[in-house]
Design an enzyme around this catalytic site. Structure first.
Site, PDB file in Angstrom:
ATOM      1  N   ASP A 536       4.503   3.958   7.936  1.00  0.00           N
ATOM      2  CA  ASP A 536       3.012   3.945   8.757  1.00  0.00           C
ATOM      3  C   ASP A 536       2.939   2.348   9.050  1.00  0.00           C
ATOM      4  OD1 ASP A 536       0.527   3.118   9.046  1.00  0.00           O
ATOM      5  OD2 ASP A 536      -0.546   4.344   7.017  1.00  0.00           O
ATOM      6  N   HIS A 537       3.171   2.460  10.409  1.00  0.00           N
ATOM      7  CA  HIS A 537       3.629   0.570  10.578  1.00  0.00           C
ATOM      8  C   HIS A 537       2.451  -0.056  11.058  1.00  0.00           C
ATOM      9  CE1 HIS A 537       5.778  -1.826  13.746  1.00  0.00           C
ATOM     10  NE2 HIS A 537       4.957  -1.046  14.525  1.00  0.00           N
ATOM     11  N   ARG A 538       1.372   0.287   9.909  1.00  0.00           N
ATOM     12  CA  ARG A 538       0.157   0.139   9.754  1.00  0.00           C
ATOM     13  C   ARG A 538       0.859  -1.374   8.389  1.00  0.00           C
ATOM     14  NH1 ARG A 538      -4.603   3.718   9.091  1.00  0.00           N
ATOM     15  NH2 ARG A 538      -3.087   4.599   7.774  1.00  0.00           N
TER      16      ARG A 538
END
Length: 565
Positions: A536-538
């Site tokens: 999850d790039h967040r």
């Protein structure tokens, strides 16, 4: 001997219904208390339903393959004892309702007993043609509906049921409480509360007093529209929805009780993922929806266009809705076998859609020399086999993953969007994706970092076997912090796995096999493993994903280090 009915019990938080997979008894069979009588499939797992009585089965109310709502009568039993003893037993079986409502009277208990002795079909048979069955001395309602009536101060005997056979539903109780039959010029407490909520939500220049007057003067359209959930923001005490839908609402910061429901189940509003997304795309502040329910208010589109610019997200949502409508129309007349989209398959679809819709995925692929891993696994597997344990490569990967997670905590994390906080989990609960006939299931190995290779092998085998046999418990598939899937056992080199949201990452094992590999500037045949990972790039940057990957490779390339962990 007396007859007692049995309703499908609550199958878990947010589960509104289940598919009756199989009956394990037939009419006329003698059963004992706690004997399994049926298997029901929910969106989580296959659940065994035990008998609440010692006695005999007189009637099974549903066929295998039917979708049965929670609280619907599924079986009738004939049990020994007099009516008074049976009533006392029913009271003990519904002690949860009694404890939550200390004000329940003896009359309430008698009412419950009377309702249980009949069925909706009996009431329907008593009604004349074209007439709605009206209970005479009996009230057909589920325990949850009765509890709701007590909470709202409603005499359930005065409520006209709209369900099958005159059954009183939660929606009937709420409609009655909202003052649907309030004398003209007199406003009930519920009506006043509804008017106040409608006035507070409206996005037009209608004042609070005008909104209240509209409801008080019998303008029921706004109230009806709000209650039905068609085009207006709803204000409900209870909303039926699948767990994946609830998760989607939480991820989008949407109040599920404010989402207009497109469906009903047993008279209760049932919210779908599309309802949540549509509500979120419209702004999710409830203003435009409430405005459409008040006389003279603007439509949702007009209110939106008057207060907000059209965004790219709005255009995308409109385009998707248009595409979906066209696709649905195109498929409606297409020939081919049609399989119901429900149960585990639907849950997988909703969960995967929610994950891709919510978490920006980044995938990372890599490969390492697994020569030493193959040798160590072969050596230890022979010793483990003497103890009846089958040791595969998976326990080694689990050990390497949990060791690396301790060094890279953001890959063992979740994003709490409502609190705007990143939760760095203290536990290392590793989900293992298992392919079953019903679809993909992910049982969870709790505290995987605290277990040795042999213990991991045994627990993974047990969980996978029970998942394939549909004997896994729902709680055994919850609480994961990281997921591993093994694509190598089926085929394929790399993949781009979808994260098991709200986890931060997923690791996909590829096959170990001989491939060309450079050793001391020479190309030789070596056993190598290829793997893929999505994050999850967040929460995780690409650089951190690569560093984590490198650490996992180091541990698996020299697996003897894992024995020291």
């Amino acid at each position: 001997m007396v007859e007692r009915t049995f309703e499908l019990p609550d199958l878990g938080e947010g589960i509104a219904e289940g598919e009756l997979v199989s009956w394990l008894v037939a009419a006329g069979d003698t059963v004992e208390e706690d004997q399994v009588i049926a298997e029901v499939e929910t969106d989580k797992a296959l659940v065994e339903i035990p008998s609440p009585y010692d006695g005999s089965v007189t009637r099974l109310h549903h066929d295998e393959g039917e979708i049965v709502p929670v609280d619907a009568v599924i079986a009738t039993f004939e049990v020994e004892g007099d009516e008074e003893a049976a009533t006392e037993r029913d009271s003990s079986n519904t002690s949860a309702d009694a404890e939550s409502s200390p004000g329940e009277t003896v009359a309430d208990a008698a009412d419950t007993d009377a309702a249980a002795t009949g069925t909706p079909a009996d009431a329907a048979a008593d009604a004349g043609p074209g007439e709605s069955p009206v209970p005479s001395g009996r009230v057909f309602a589920s325990p949850s509906t009765r509890a709701l009536a007590r909470e709202l101060g409603v005499d359930i005997g005065a409520v006209e049921g709209s369900g099958p056979g005159g059954r009183v539903t939660g929606a009937d109780v709420r409609a009655h409480a909202q003052g649907a039959e309030t004398p003209e010029g007199e406003e009930s407490t519920a009506g006043a509360a509804t008017a106040s909520a409608a006035a507070a939500d409206t996005a037009t220049t209608t004042t609070d007093s005008e909104a209240a007057a509209a409801v008080g003067n019998g303008t029921a359209e706004a109230v009806e529209q709000r209650g039905s959930g068609s085009g207006a923001a709803a204000e409900r005490d209870r909303t039926l929805a699948m767990p994946a839908t609830r998760q989607l609402a939480a991820d989008l910061g949407v109040d599920l009780n404010a989402v207009p429901a497109s469906e009903e189940r047993e008279g209760e509003p049932f919210v779908t993922p599309d309802d949540v997304r549509a509500f979120a795309a419209e702004g999710s502040d409830g203003a435009s929806g409430a405005a459409s329910g008040v006389a003279g208010a603007t439509t949702t589109e007009e209110a939106k266009s008057a207060t907000e610019p059209v965004t790219a997200a709005d255009e995308r949502a409109a385009a998707e809705a248009s595409d979906e409508g066209a696709a649905a129309g195109d498929l409606a007349d297409r020939p081919g076998e049609r399989v119901p989209y429900r149960g585990v398959r639907r849950t997988i679809g909703e969960q995967m859609a929610a994950s891709k819709y919510t978490a920006p995925h980044v995938s990372h692929h890599d490969e390492f020399d697994a020569t030493d891993l193959v040798e160590l696994q072969s050596e230890l597997a022979a010793a483990a086999e003497d103890e009846g344990v089958k040791l595969t490569y998976l326990p080694f990967v689990v050990k390497a993953i949990t060791t690396a997670l301790a060094e890279f905590p953001y890959l063992n994390a979740s994003l709490d969007e409502s609190a705007e906080e990143i939760v760095l989990h203290e536990e290392y609960n590793v989900g293992i994706a298992v392919a079953t006939d019903a679809g993909l299931m992910v049982p969870v190995v709790k505290h995987a970092d605290e277990k040795g290779l042999k213990q991991l092998a045994e627990e993974i085998r047990d969980l996978a076997e029970r998942a394939r046999n549909r004997q896994i418990k729902p709680e055994e598939m919850q609480g994961g912090t990281f997921t591993i899937t093994n694509i190598g056992v089926i085929g394929g080199e790399f993949s781009s796995p979808i994260i098991n949201h709200p986890e931060a990452a997923i690791f996909a094992m590829g096959p170990i096999k001989k491939r060309p590999w450079v050793v001391d500037d020479e190309v030789v045949a070596r056993n190598t493993m290829r793997f893929s990972m999505s994050v999850d790039h967040r929460l995780v940057d690409g650089a951190d994903a690569a560093r984590f990957s490198n650490r996992v490779k180091e541990l698996l390339a020299e697996p003897s280090r894992l024995l020291l962990e």
